[in-house]
Design a protein around this motif. Structure first.
Motif, PDB file in Angstrom:
ATOM      1  N   VAL A 177     103.894  43.458 -29.936  1.00  0.00           N
ATOM      2  CA  VAL A 177     103.472  43.584 -31.484  1.00  0.00           C
ATOM      3  C   VAL A 177     102.195  44.649 -31.123  1.00  0.00           C
ATOM      4  CG1 VAL A 177     101.880  42.396 -33.040  1.00  0.00           C
ATOM      5  CG2 VAL A 177     103.730  41.319 -31.821  1.00  0.00           C
ATOM      6  N   HIS A 207     106.418  45.726 -34.425  1.00  0.00           N
ATOM      7  CA  HIS A 207     106.726  45.709 -32.937  1.00  0.00           C
ATOM      8  C   HIS A 207     106.904  47.264 -32.522  1.00  0.00           C
ATOM      9  CE1 HIS A 207     107.473  41.446 -32.732  1.00  0.00           C
ATOM     10  NE2 HIS A 207     107.799  41.649 -34.001  1.00  0.00           N
ATOM     11  N   LYS A 252     100.463  36.911 -33.832  1.00  0.00           N
ATOM     12  CA  LYS A 252     101.120  37.641 -32.498  1.00  0.00           C
ATOM     13  C   LYS A 252     101.456  36.516 -31.571  1.00  0.00           C
ATOM     14  CE  LYS A 252      98.301  41.583 -32.898  1.00  0.00           C
ATOM     15  NZ  LYS A 252      97.291  42.351 -32.016  1.00  0.00           N
ATOM     16  N   ARG A 254     103.957  41.810 -38.912  1.00  0.00           N
ATOM     17  CA  ARG A 254     103.551  42.294 -37.620  1.00  0.00           C
ATOM     18  C   ARG A 254     104.688  43.423 -37.445  1.00  0.00           C
ATOM     19  NH1 ARG A 254     104.854  37.626 -33.171  1.00  0.00           N
ATOM     20  NH2 ARG A 254     107.045  37.344 -33.463  1.00  0.00           N
TER      21      ARG A 254
END
Length: 193
Positions: free
Chosen positions: A148, A76, A44, A74
């Motif tokens: 994130v 979003h 992150k 990750r």
């Protein structure tokens, strides 16, 4: 032909096993969660880093190679539109819907959902508008994306098998849990003294 029934398990024994299982889960989670969080925090916090791969070296000497275990990626938050929370915004949207005969006592939910799915935002002015008509749509705010939301692994089949094989000692340690009784704790307490 008579079927033999499994011996009944005392309710206290089931509760004891469940208590131990909860403690094991809690202790393991506490250790694992810190490691998982450190990896997620790194992903992150590193600008431009979208994912990292975990690999396990296997073999020795000339036969040594790395096996891809998993990729941590990750996700979003997507940019989206929603209705403004102020009473002015609510009234403005109701007036907009009313001009289009889309109200009764409230704005029809299907119309509201369709408008949110269709509207666009002019980057230069910030105006939210209907792309079909170019008309400004009042009472809607734009929520930027990019935050994130989570970091999670995507395992390969081989990666899972390799890690499970390495963690086999956990299975060995916990294999007696389903048969645990209070008497087992007496033996453990005596051994610890």
């Amino acid at each position: 032909m008579s079927e033999e029934k499994a011996p009944a398990v005392n309710i206290g024994t089931l509760a004891l096993r469940a208590a131990v299982a909860y403690r094991v889960k809690e202790k393991v989670a506490k250790i694992c969660d810190a490691v998982i969080k450190a990896n997620a925090d790194h992903i992150k916090a590193t600008p431009g880093l979208r994912s990292t791969a975990a690999e396990l070296p296997v073999g020795e000497g000339a036969d040594q190679h790395s096996v891809h275990l998993t990729t941590f990626s990750r996700t979003h938050a997507k940019a989206s539109f929603q209705f403004g929370a102020t009473s002015d915004a609510v009234e403005a949207f109701k007036a907009y819907a009313d001009e289009r005969n889309e109200t009764e006592y409230v704005v029809r939910p299907a119309f509201a959902a369709a408008v949110l799915a269709k509207v666009r935002r002019d980057e230069a002015t910030g105006m939210i508008f209907d792309p079909d008509t170019g008309e400004e749509v009042p009472g809607i705010v734009y929520i930027t994306g990019g935050t994130v939301l989570s970091v999670s692994p995507t395992w390969t089949n081989e990666g899972k098998k390799l890690v499970d094989a390495e963690l086999g000692f956990v299975d060995t340690m916990l294999e007696n849990l389903p048969a645990l009784t209070a008497a087992d704790f007496g033996r453990s307490s005596e051994a610890a003294q």
